[in-house]
Write a protein that holds these residues in place. Structure first.
Motif, PDB file in Angstrom:
ATOM      1  N   LEU A  68      -0.057   6.611  -3.195  1.00  0.00           N
ATOM      2  CA  LEU A  68       0.765   7.643  -3.824  1.00  0.00           C
ATOM      3  C   LEU A  68       0.997   8.823  -2.877  1.00  0.00           C
ATOM      4  O   LEU A  68       2.141   9.265  -2.697  1.00  0.00           O
ATOM      5  CB  LEU A  68       0.104   8.126  -5.113  1.00  0.00           C
ATOM      6  N   GLU A  69      -0.062   9.327  -2.261  1.00  0.00           N
ATOM      7  CA  GLU A  69       0.064  10.469  -1.347  1.00  0.00           C
ATOM      8  C   GLU A  69       0.900  10.121  -0.125  1.00  0.00           C
ATOM      9  O   GLU A  69       1.719  10.920   0.328  1.00  0.00           O
ATOM     10  CB  GLU A  69      -1.323  10.960  -0.935  1.00  0.00           C
ATOM     11  N   GLU A  70       0.699   8.925   0.415  1.00  0.00           N
ATOM     12  CA  GLU A  70       1.480   8.491   1.578  1.00  0.00           C
ATOM     13  C   GLU A  70       2.964   8.403   1.232  1.00  0.00           C
ATOM     14  O   GLU A  70       3.818   8.870   1.981  1.00  0.00           O
ATOM     15  CB  GLU A  70       0.976   7.129   2.054  1.00  0.00           C
ATOM     16  N   PHE A  71       3.274   7.825   0.062  1.00  0.00           N
ATOM     17  CA  PHE A  71       4.668   7.705  -0.359  1.00  0.00           C
ATOM     18  C   PHE A  71       5.298   9.078  -0.547  1.00  0.00           C
ATOM     19  O   PHE A  71       6.423   9.322  -0.116  1.00  0.00           O
ATOM     20  CB  PHE A  71       4.778   6.888  -1.652  1.00  0.00           C
ATOM     21  N   GLN A  72       4.574   9.993  -1.186  1.00  0.00           N
ATOM     22  CA  GLN A  72       5.111  11.335  -1.438  1.00  0.00           C
ATOM     23  C   GLN A  72       5.346  12.109  -0.144  1.00  0.00           C
ATOM     24  O   GLN A  72       6.248  12.929  -0.071  1.00  0.00           O
ATOM     25  CB  GLN A  72       4.182  12.113  -2.371  1.00  0.00           C
ATOM     26  N   ARG A  73       4.541  11.851   0.873  1.00  0.00           N
ATOM     27  CA  ARG A  73       4.774  12.488   2.176  1.00  0.00           C
ATOM     28  C   ARG A  73       6.043  11.958   2.829  1.00  0.00           C
ATOM     29  O   ARG A  73       6.821  12.700   3.393  1.00  0.00           O
ATOM     30  CB  ARG A  73       3.589  12.237   3.111  1.00  0.00           C
ATOM     31  N   LYS A 107      14.473  -0.708  -3.035  1.00  0.00           N
ATOM     32  CA  LYS A 107      13.433  -1.718  -2.789  1.00  0.00           C
ATOM     33  C   LYS A 107      13.639  -2.381  -1.433  1.00  0.00           C
ATOM     34  O   LYS A 107      12.679  -2.618  -0.701  1.00  0.00           O
ATOM     35  CB  LYS A 107      13.443  -2.771  -3.892  1.00  0.00           C
ATOM     36  N   ARG A 108      14.890  -2.648  -1.071  1.00  0.00           N
ATOM     37  CA  ARG A 108      15.170  -3.266   0.234  1.00  0.00           C
ATOM     38  C   ARG A 108      14.672  -2.382   1.377  1.00  0.00           C
ATOM     39  O   ARG A 108      14.181  -2.876   2.381  1.00  0.00           O
ATOM     40  CB  ARG A 108      16.660  -3.543   0.388  1.00  0.00           C
ATOM     41  N   ILE A 113       5.044  -0.279  -6.191  1.00  0.00           N
ATOM     42  CA  ILE A 113       4.689  -0.494  -4.785  1.00  0.00           C
ATOM     43  C   ILE A 113       3.206  -0.794  -4.606  1.00  0.00           C
ATOM     44  O   ILE A 113       2.779  -1.153  -3.517  1.00  0.00           O
ATOM     45  CB  ILE A 113       5.093   0.707  -3.903  1.00  0.00           C
ATOM     46  N   PHE A 114       2.432  -0.642  -5.693  1.00  0.00           N
ATOM     47  CA  PHE A 114       0.996  -0.919  -5.591  1.00  0.00           C
ATOM     48  C   PHE A 114       0.462  -1.294  -6.963  1.00  0.00           C
ATOM     49  O   PHE A 114       0.822  -0.695  -7.970  1.00  0.00           O
ATOM     50  CB  PHE A 114       0.236   0.310  -5.086  1.00  0.00           C
ATOM     51  N   SER A 115      -0.400  -2.298  -6.991  1.00  0.00           N
ATOM     52  CA  SER A 115      -1.094  -2.688  -8.212  1.00  0.00           C
ATOM     53  C   SER A 115      -2.390  -3.383  -7.810  1.00  0.00           C
ATOM     54  O   SER A 115      -2.382  -4.289  -6.983  1.00  0.00           O
ATOM     55  CB  SER A 115      -0.229  -3.637  -9.044  1.00  0.00           C
ATOM     56  N   GLN A 163       7.575  -1.607   4.400  1.00  0.00           N
ATOM     57  CA  GLN A 163       6.268  -0.944   4.354  1.00  0.00           C
ATOM     58  C   GLN A 163       5.417  -1.423   3.177  1.00  0.00           C
ATOM     59  O   GLN A 163       4.203  -1.524   3.282  1.00  0.00           O
ATOM     60  CB  GLN A 163       6.471   0.563   4.258  1.00  0.00           C
ATOM     61  N   TYR A 164       6.056  -1.683   2.044  1.00  0.00           N
ATOM     62  CA  TYR A 164       5.357  -2.114   0.829  1.00  0.00           C
ATOM     63  C   TYR A 164       5.841  -3.526   0.490  1.00  0.00           C
ATOM     64  O   TYR A 164       6.778  -3.713  -0.280  1.00  0.00           O
ATOM     65  CB  TYR A 164       5.640  -1.148  -0.331  1.00  0.00           C
ATOM     66  N   ARG A 165       5.198  -4.505   1.078  1.00  0.00           N
ATOM     67  CA  ARG A 165       5.659  -5.895   0.967  1.00  0.00           C
ATOM     68  C   ARG A 165       5.629  -6.447  -0.460  1.00  0.00           C
ATOM     69  O   ARG A 165       6.404  -7.317  -0.808  1.00  0.00           O
ATOM     70  CB  ARG A 165       4.828  -6.788   1.880  1.00  0.00           C
ATOM     71  N   SER A 166       4.748  -5.926  -1.296  1.00  0.00           N
ATOM     72  CA  SER A 166       4.642  -6.442  -2.664  1.00  0.00           C
ATOM     73  C   SER A 166       5.508  -5.649  -3.651  1.00  0.00           C
ATOM     74  O   SER A 166       5.336  -5.780  -4.857  1.00  0.00           O
ATOM     75  CB  SER A 166       3.181  -6.417  -3.120  1.00  0.00           C
TER      76      SER A 166
END
Length: 154
Positions: free
Chosen positions: A94-99, A132-133, A78-80, A138-141
């Motif tokens: 990472l923190e936002e996703f875990q919340r 992923k769908r 979700i991030f690179s 929220q995570y376009r990439s």
């Protein structure tokens, strides 16, 4: 002879679970199959397990032995980033996703100059694509990648 009967019963129950149950349900994580089978159902029905304690201990021992093993599976990146702010940005993601998704494992990885955040431990690509769908709004990439994963919870 009795052990074969109990093993057959356990396999029969596991096979009888519908395919739709493959969707990750956070209420099932870290719960024993024995606990789930003996719990009272929606219509006050329940399964009574009559089995030797040795079978329960053997299953628990197998679970403990396999916790550190890894298999080839899929995760969702979700991030690179390789920018100078990538470290702090990856930690924030990472923190936002875990919340938002506390029941889905998330991993921070640093390779060469890239900081990456991947999520999930999926056995099949279709399971990863399903999540992923949901995440692409929220995570376009977000992309599905093949990676060594921890054994997912059953």
């Amino acid at each position: 002879m009795h052990m074969k009967r109990y093993l057959f019963l356990l396999i029969a129950v596991l096979v009888a679970v519908p395919a739709s149950a493959q969707v990750l349900d956070s209420s099932l994580l870290h719960r024993s199959i024995f606990e789930l089978l003996s719990a009272t159902g929606p219509n006050n029905n329940r399964v009574v397990l009559v089995q030797p304690e040795a079978l329960h201990q053997a299953v628990q021992q197998q679970i403990l032995q396999n916790t550190s093993k890894r298999i080839q599976g899929f995760r969702i990146r979700i991030f690179s980033s390789n920018l100078q702010t990538a470290r702090s940005a990856s930690l924030a993601v990472l923190e936002e996703f875990q919340r938002q998704y506390p029941h889905i494992p998330a991993y921070l990885d640093h390779r060469d100059i890239d900081f990456r955040v991947t999520v999930g431990d999926f056995r099949t690509k279709s399971e990863a694509e399903r999540l992923k769908r949901v995440l692409t709004t929220q995570y376009r990439s977000a992309i599905v990648i093949r990676e060594a994963i921890a054994y997912p919870a059953l």
